[in-house]
Design an enzyme around this catalytic site. Structure first.
Site, PDB file in Angstrom:
ATOM      1  N   GLU A 102       0.816  -1.106  -0.036  1.00  0.00           N
ATOM      2  CA  GLU A 102      -0.035  -0.033  -0.039  1.00  0.00           C
ATOM      3  C   GLU A 102       0.866   1.238  -0.047  1.00  0.00           C
ATOM      4  O   GLU A 102       1.641   1.442   0.786  1.00  0.00           O
ATOM      5  CB  GLU A 102      -0.986   0.084   1.204  1.00  0.00           C
ATOM      6  CG  GLU A 102      -1.662   1.282   1.480  1.00  0.00           C
ATOM      7  CD  GLU A 102      -2.666   1.437   0.380  1.00  0.00           C
ATOM      8  OE1 GLU A 102      -2.640   2.331  -0.438  1.00  0.00           O
ATOM      9  OE2 GLU A 102      -3.583   0.823   0.178  1.00  0.00           O
ATOM     10  N   ASP A 129       4.764   1.172  -4.134  1.00  0.00           N
ATOM     11  CA  ASP A 129       4.347   0.855  -5.415  1.00  0.00           C
ATOM     12  C   ASP A 129       4.008  -0.638  -5.737  1.00  0.00           C
ATOM     13  O   ASP A 129       5.283  -1.170  -5.506  1.00  0.00           O
ATOM     14  CB  ASP A 129       4.775   1.664  -6.762  1.00  0.00           C
ATOM     15  CG  ASP A 129       4.010   1.581  -7.859  1.00  0.00           C
ATOM     16  OD1 ASP A 129       3.299   0.454  -8.254  1.00  0.00           O
ATOM     17  OD2 ASP A 129       4.029   2.612  -8.776  1.00  0.00           O
ATOM     18  N   ASP A 151      -8.700   1.413  -6.542  1.00  0.00           N
ATOM     19  CA  ASP A 151      -9.208   2.726  -7.148  1.00  0.00           C
ATOM     20  C   ASP A 151      -9.990   2.461  -8.239  1.00  0.00           C
ATOM     21  O   ASP A 151      -9.588   1.890  -9.382  1.00  0.00           O
ATOM     22  CB  ASP A 151      -7.867   3.682  -7.588  1.00  0.00           C
ATOM     23  CG  ASP A 151      -7.133   4.088  -6.320  1.00  0.00           C
ATOM     24  OD1 ASP A 151      -7.818   4.076  -5.004  1.00  0.00           O
ATOM     25  OD2 ASP A 151      -5.853   4.565  -6.099  1.00  0.00           O
ATOM     26  N   THR A 224     -14.381  -4.570   4.346  1.00  0.00           N
ATOM     27  CA  THR A 224     -13.491  -3.355   4.487  1.00  0.00           C
ATOM     28  C   THR A 224     -14.283  -2.199   4.783  1.00  0.00           C
ATOM     29  O   THR A 224     -15.451  -2.051   4.425  1.00  0.00           O
ATOM     30  CB  THR A 224     -12.488  -3.210   3.017  1.00  0.00           C
ATOM     31  OG1 THR A 224     -13.216  -2.802   2.170  1.00  0.00           O
ATOM     32  CG2 THR A 224     -11.749  -4.674   3.050  1.00  0.00           C
ATOM     33  N   GLU A 227     -15.926  -1.102   1.400  1.00  0.00           N
ATOM     34  CA  GLU A 227     -17.124  -1.794   0.913  1.00  0.00           C
ATOM     35  C   GLU A 227     -18.242  -1.454   1.712  1.00  0.00           C
ATOM     36  O   GLU A 227     -19.557  -1.243   1.371  1.00  0.00           O
ATOM     37  CB  GLU A 227     -17.206  -3.649   1.306  1.00  0.00           C
ATOM     38  CG  GLU A 227     -18.270  -4.424   0.882  1.00  0.00           C
ATOM     39  CD  GLU A 227     -18.039  -5.825   1.044  1.00  0.00           C
ATOM     40  OE1 GLU A 227     -17.503  -6.232   0.006  1.00  0.00           O
ATOM     41  OE2 GLU A 227     -18.480  -6.509   1.872  1.00  0.00           O
TER      42      GLU A 227
END
Length: 246
Positions: A102, A129, A151, A224, A227
């Site tokens: 992350e 990344d 994303d 999460t 969600e």
């Protein structure tokens, strides 16, 4: 995440030797709390996956994962957000080693707080990344991968920024084992379309046989925050399961 991001750097190489890779997402959000700052200073050095950064590994030598994880199966979560899912999976699967990737500093700090409070010992973090991680993961080293509420980049001209493009899927396919499970969750119908269009040609088979296979969450699913927000706002989650071809 906001589309209002800096223009990508057009230089050919970073001083460290790393290629310039366009990155469009956020790196940092709201001001961190003092406890989060402490976790970044005190917890992250102990759980950070070594050998991923270009400064540490300019030759991009493949990582010795057996030395790090002791030969355990390795599961990878790409873009873990606040870390709710990867923390729950790590607690439920203590014999599995997890790599949590992350770039968003606030999300990293949130996961570190969970690691500290729950005394989780089987998560290593790559706070950057995923493409840099793919550079150094050995081929066929990942036993399971998760891409959960990535994303969405909803504007059509930004769809090339989504994870489900060859730039990300081809290196992912190289580092997961044949037969490995790749789970994708999203509430964006067009992301479902692109996922089903792009993932199979990268070397994966979609396993769904009936609508319930993508409408119902996995038996070990941990919701999460993304969600929960999607459901509150009336969007429908989709749970897509792929298996890496032999």
């Amino acid at each position: 995440m906001s589309d209002k991001t800096a223009k990508p750097n057009t230089q050919e190489a970073h001083p460290s030797g790393a290629p310039w890779r366009n990155f469009y997402g956020r790196i940092k959000g709201k001001t961190l709390k003092p406890a989060q700052e402490r976790d970044l200073e005190e917890i992250l050095p102990d759980v950070r996956l070594p050998g991923v950064s270009w400064e540490e590994n300019p030759e991009r030598t493949p990582l010795d994962l057996d030395a790090v994880f002791g030969g355990r199966d390795i599961w990878l979560e790409i873009g873990f957000g606040g870390g709710e899912h990867v923390a729950a999976q790590a607690l439920a699967n203590p014999n599995v080693a997890f790599i949590a990737c992350e770039p968003f500093v606030n999300g990293v700090a949130t996961l570190l707080g969970k690691i500290r409070r729950e005394r989780i010992t089987n998560i290593h973090v790559h706070p950057g990344d995923a493409r840099d991680l793919f550079d150094v993961l050995p081929a066929r080293s990942i036993a399971r991968a998760f891409l959960l509420y990535p994303d969405p980049w909803p504007k059509a001209r930004h769809h090339r920024r989504r994870f489900v493009t060859p730039e990300h899927l081809e290196p992912l396919a190289k580092v997961v084992r044949p037969g490995a499970v790749f789970r994708v969750a999203t509430d964006i119908p067009d992301y479902v379309r692109q996922t089903l269009q792009e993932v199979p040609p990268a070397g994966f088979t979609w396993t769904a046989e009936t609508a319930s296979d993508w409408r119902n969450p996995w038996s070990d699913w941990h919701r999460t925050r993304y969600e929960a927000k999607a459901v509150r706002e009336g969007r429908v989650p989709h749970y897509l399961t792929f298996v890496r071809d032999q």
